[in-house]
Design a protein around this motif. Structure first.
Motif, mmCIF file in Angstrom:
data_model
loop_
_atom_site.group_PDB
_atom_site.id
_atom_site.type_symbol
_atom_site.label_atom_id
_atom_site.label_comp_id
_atom_site.label_asym_id
_atom_site.label_seq_id
_atom_site.Cartn_x
_atom_site.Cartn_y
_atom_site.Cartn_z
ATOM 1 N N HIS A 123 40.692 18.796 21.480
ATOM 2 C CA HIS A 123 40.159 18.668 22.828
ATOM 3 C C HIS A 123 39.025 19.636 23.103
ATOM 4 O O HIS A 123 38.700 19.902 24.254
ATOM 5 C CB HIS A 123 41.271 18.834 23.857
ATOM 6 N N PRO B 347 37.569 14.438 14.547
ATOM 7 C CA PRO B 347 38.400 14.588 15.740
ATOM 8 C C PRO B 347 39.775 13.915 15.561
ATOM 9 O O PRO B 347 39.878 12.968 14.799
ATOM 10 C CB PRO B 347 37.596 13.836 16.798
ATOM 11 N N LYS B 349 42.105 11.613 17.213
ATOM 12 C CA LYS B 349 42.082 10.683 18.350
ATOM 13 C C LYS B 349 43.368 9.878 18.448
ATOM 14 O O LYS B 349 43.916 9.438 17.448
ATOM 15 C CB LYS B 349 40.903 9.720 18.194
ATOM 16 N N ARG B 495 32.982 10.546 21.595
ATOM 17 C CA ARG B 495 33.506 11.870 21.273
ATOM 18 C C ARG B 495 33.651 11.996 19.770
ATOM 19 O O ARG B 495 34.226 11.117 19.115
ATOM 20 C CB ARG B 495 34.875 12.076 21.943
ATOM 21 N N TRP B 499 35.768 17.263 19.565
ATOM 22 C CA TRP B 499 35.704 16.576 20.844
ATOM 23 C C TRP B 499 34.352 16.794 21.529
ATOM 24 O O TRP B 499 34.231 16.787 22.744
ATOM 25 C CB TRP B 499 36.861 17.023 21.746
#
Lengths: 170, 511
Positions: A123, B347, B349, B495, B499
C-alpha cells in the motif's frame, strides 16, 4: 340443584367475588412465565458465550522467532542486512548493532530495504532507516526488535520488540 | 396362482408408477389446478408464487440478475464439492493439491476454472442486482426487510469470494490473509492513538479469532476453509431461501401502480393465461388485495408461474451456465507461486473486486477497511426507512429528478473521485505535508473520508433541492457506485510497484 352464592351478597368475602374469567389482580402466571422465559434466555445467552469461547485460541502454536546470525564482516554503516528468510533488518555502526522489523505496521506486508529506508509493496508506505514513517498509510514507525551479543554473532528475537533507538554494543 | 401372490405381483408391477405418483402427486401441469399444485406442492418451487404478474416477466424489470446470481451460486456449489475431493487444507500441501487439480485430476482444471468464473459472475451479478433493486425503488415498503436480507447476501457473497481465493496457499492467498487479518486488527489504529489498546483491544481479538494464532499458518487456513465450505454457504442458502420467499410474501416483484393499464391485455398468443372458469371461489381472492378474479384473465394481470416464470428462470440459468463454461474453456484461473512469508509480490494486488477497497486502505487501514465500508452498509440499510415516498416505485430511476439526476450524479461522483484521488496521487496527503501530524487526524481526514463527506454533502443538497429523500438517495447511491468503480479502476490498472501511480503497466520499472 345447588346454587352458587350470589355475587355481591353481603356474606361472601371480596376475594370470592371475582369470576374465573376476570384477570387476576396479581398476574401470577405471567410472573412464572416471564421468569421461565428470562431463565431460558439467559441460559441460551451464557451457553452461546461459552460456545463462542472455543474459537479463541488459548495456546498459540507459533514457533520461537529467536535466531542467531553472523553479520557480514564488511557491512557498511547505514546499510541494512536482512538474514535470509527473516523479516528483520540489521544495522551495524560504530560497534553498535540494532534490528528494525520489516513487518509493515499498516497491514503486515514485508517492506523492502531501499537506498533511503524501506518501501512497502502493498500500500505504498515509506519508512526512513530508523523505521519512522515518511509517507503512506502506516500509522506507526517500524518496530525495533531485541538484539543481544553472543561472541562474534548476534542473537535476534523477532518476537520481542524494544523501544525505538535501543542499540547494543558488540 | 394364489390370490395373495397375484396381488403381490400386481403391486410389484405397479410399484414404479406408484412411486412416481407418490413423488409427484399432482401429475403433469396441464390445467390451472395442476399448474398451481405443481408450484405449491413442491418445497423448492413454492418459494415462488403460483401466478406471476406479467410486469415481473418483462426483461427490463429485473434483467434476470437475481436468477443469474443464484444460478452462479449453484454452479460454484457443484464444482466446489467436486474440488473438495482432492483439495487438502494444509499449508504447502494445499498448493500441491491445487496443482494436482490443475494438471493431473481428470477435468480438474476445467472444474476449477468454472468455479472461479462462476464466483466472478456471482459478484458482478449481485452488485448489478442490488443496483437494479435500488434504481427501481424496490426497497420501499413492504420490501424493506428483503432489502436488508439482500445486503446480508452481498456481504456473504464477498466473504465467500475472499475466503475462496485464500485456499490455494499461493502468494496471492498468503498476502491476502495477512492483509485481511490486519484489516480486522486495524481498530488498533484508533485504540493505539488513544492509548487504550492495553485495556480495550477489539482489533486484536478479531485478528486472533480469524487466524487462530498470532501468525498466518495452518490454523488460519483451516479456519478460512471452514468458513468457505461450510459456514458461509450455509448462511447463504438460508438467507437466499428467506429472500426468495419474501418476494412472494411482499406481493411479487415491485411494479408501478399503473402496471396493468400500461401492459394492456395479454397478447392473444399468450398461453395459458387463464383457461378454466373457477369451479369455486377463487382461493387467492381471499388473500390478495384488489378486485376479485376477472373471468377470462388472471387476477391482477397475472399468468401461471408454470410455465411462464419457470421457463424464463430456466433460460436465464442455462445462459449463466453457458457463460461460465465458455469463460472456463478459454481463461484459466490464476495460480501464483507458492506462498513465501518473507517476500510479498510487488505490487501485491487483491482480485479486482477488492481493488477499490485496497485503494482505500492505502489511505488508512481502519477507515478504508472497516470505517467507510461500515458507513456504506449503514447508509444502504437506512435507505428503505428514510425514503417513505411513493412516486416512481417500480420505475427505472423513478422518483424526483429521475434519469437526468442520475446522469448528473455520475458526473459528480466520478469527478470528485478523480479530483480527490488525483490530489492524493499528485501532491500526497497530510503525512507528506505535515510530517508531525497525529495519526488520528490522518485516520479521520484522508482521501476516502473526504470523498465520503463530499458524497454525503451532495446528497443532502439534493434532498433540499428536490424536497425528496429519494432524490438524495439516488444521488448518493450513484456517487458511491461511481466512486467504487473509479477506485477499482485505479487500483487495477494505474497502480504499480510499491502501490505507486503509473499511467500504464508498461511503465513499471523492471526489478
Amino acid at each position: 340443584m345447588t346454587t352458587a352464592p350470589e355475587h355481591g351478597s353481603p356474606e361472601t368475602p371480596a376475594s370470592a367475588l371475582r369470576s374465573r374469567l376476570d384477570p387476576e389482580p396479581v398476574p401470577r402466571r405471567d410472573f412464572l412465565g416471564l421468569a421461565a422465559l428470562w431463565a431460558s434466555a439467559s441460559t441460551v445467552l451464557f451457553a452461546t458465550l461459552g460456545i463462542a469461547r472455543l474459537p479463541k485460541a488459548a495456546v498459540l502454536s507459533s514457533p520461537s522467532r529467536k535466531f542467531k546470525v553472523t553479520l557480514p564482516e564488511a557491512l557498511p554503516a547505514g546499510e541494512a542486512f536482512v538474514p535470509p528468510g527473516r523479516s528483520v533488518a540489521l544495522f551495524k555502526e560504530a560497534g553498535e548493532v540494532w534490528a528494525v522489523s520489516t513487518v509493515c505496521t499498516h497491514l503486515g506486508c514485508i517492506v523492502k530495504s531501499s537506498a533511503t529506508g524501506f518501501d512497502c509493496p502493498c500500500h505504498g508506505s515509506g519508512f526512513a532507516k530508523d523505521g519512522s514513517v515518511t509517507r503512506g498509510p502506516a500509522p506507526t514507525a517500524l518496530k525495533w526488535v531485541k538484539v543481544s551479543a553472543a561472541g562474534g554473532d548476534v542473537i535476534v528475537d523477532e518476537g520481542e520488540s524494544v523501544p525505538l533507538g535501543t542499540k547494543v554494543s558488540v | 396362482m394364489s390370490p395373495g401372490l397375484s396381488v403381490f405381483l400386481e403391486n410389484l408391477r405397479a410399484a414404479p408408477r406408484r412411486a412416481y405418483e407418490a413423488t409427484f402427486r399432482s401429475g403433469p401441469p396441464t390445467s390451472d389446478r395442476t399448474r398451481s399444485t405443481f408450484v405449491f406442492g413442491n418445497v423448492f418451487l413454492h418459494l415462488h408464487p403460483v401466478r406471476t404478474h406479467r410486469w415481473s416477466l418483462r426483461w427490463s424489470t429485473t434483467m434476470g440478475l437475481g436468477i443469474i446470481t443464484f444460478a452462479a451460486f449453484l454452479i460454484t456449489l457443484v464444482t466446489g464439492v467436486l474440488l473438495m475431493f482432492y483439495y487438502k487444507p494444509y499449508p504447502d500441501v494445499a498448493y500441491d493439491s491445487i496443482k494436482d487439480i490443475h494438471f493431473v485430476v481428470p477435468t480438474g482444471r476445467f472444474m476449477r476454472n468454472i468455479h472461479r468464473w462462476a464466483a466472478n459472475v456471482m459478484v458482478i451479478a449481485v452488485l448489478l442486482h442490488m443496483a437494479r433493486a435500488f434504481y427501481t425503488a424496490a426497497y420501499r415498503k413492504p420490501r424493506e426487510f428483503n432489502w436488508l436480507i439482500g445486503m446480508a447476501l452481498l456481504v456473504v457473497t464477498l466473504g465467500l469470494s475472499f475466503t475462496g481465493y485464500l485456499l490455494p496457499w499461493d502468494q496471492l492467498a498468503y498476502w491476502a490473509i495477512t492483509i485481511g487479518a490486519n484489516i480486522a486488527q486495524s481498530p488498533r489504529e484508533v485504540t493505539d492513538a488513544l492509548q487504550i489498546t492495553d485495556r480495550f483491544d477489539p482489533g486484536g481479538l478479531q485478528k486472533l479469532l480469524l487466524l487462530g494464532s498470532d501468525q498466518v499458518g495452518e490454523e488460519a487456513l483451516i479456519r478460512f476453509f471452514l468458513l468457505h465450505v461450510m459456514v458461509l454457504p450455509l448462511a447463504l442458502v438460508l438467507l437466499a431461501a428467506v429472500h426468495f420467499w419474501r418476494i412472494r410474501k411482499d406481493g411479487g416483484l415491485v411494479r408501478p401502480a399503473n402496471a396493468d393499464e400500461r401492459l394492456g391485455p395479454a397478447p392473444l398468443e399468450t398461453y395459458p393465461v387463464f383457461t378454466e372458469a373457477p369451479h369455486k371461489t377463487y382461493q387467492l381472492a381471499a388473500i390478495v388485495k384488489g378486485k376479485t378474479a376477472a373471468v377470462g384473465r388472471g387476477p391482477e394481470g397475472t399468468v401461471p408461474s408454470m410455465p411462464h416464470l419457470f421457463y424464463a428462470e430456466a433460460g436465464v440459468a442455462m445462459l449463466t451456465v453457458l457463460v461460465c463454461l465458455g469463460l472456463a474453456l478459454f481463461l484459466d484461473a490464476p495460480l501464483k507461486e507458492l506462498a513465501n512469508p518473507g517476500v510479498p509480490e510487488n505490487p501485491a494486488k487483491a482480485p479486482w473486486y477488492f481493488l477499490g477497497l485496497q485503494e482505500l486502505v492505502a489511505f488508512s487501514a481502519f477507515m478504508g477497511g472497516i470505517g467507510i465500508p461500515g458507513i456504506v452498509l449503514l447508509g444502504l440499510g437506512l435507505i428503505p426507512f428514510l425514503d417513505r415516498e411513493e412516486a416512481g416505485t417500480g420505475e427505472w430511476f423513478g422518483g424526483p429528478g429521475g434519469l437526468p439526476l442520475v446522469l448528473r450524479s455520475i458526473v459528480v461522483g466520478l469527478g470528485s473521485a478523480v479530483l480527490v484521488d488525483g490530489i492524493a496521487i499528485r501532491y500526497g496527503w497530510l503525512r507528506e505535508w505535515f510530517p508531525k501530524i497525529p495519526q488520528l487526524v490522518v485516520t479521520l481526514v484522508n482521501p476516502g473520508t473526504v470523498l465520503t463527506f463530499i458524497y454525503a454533502a451532495y446528497s443532502i443538497y439534493l434532498v433540499k433541492k428536490y424536497g425528496s429523500t429519494r432524490a438524495g438517495a439516488l444521488g448518493l447511491f450513484t456517487c458511491f457506485l461511481c466512486g467504487f468503480a473509479l477506485l477499482t479502476l485505479v487500483g487495477s490498472y494505474f497502480r504499480g510497484p510499491n502501490w505507486s501511480f503509473y499511467w500504464s503497466p508498461a511503465d513499471w520499472p523492471v526489478h
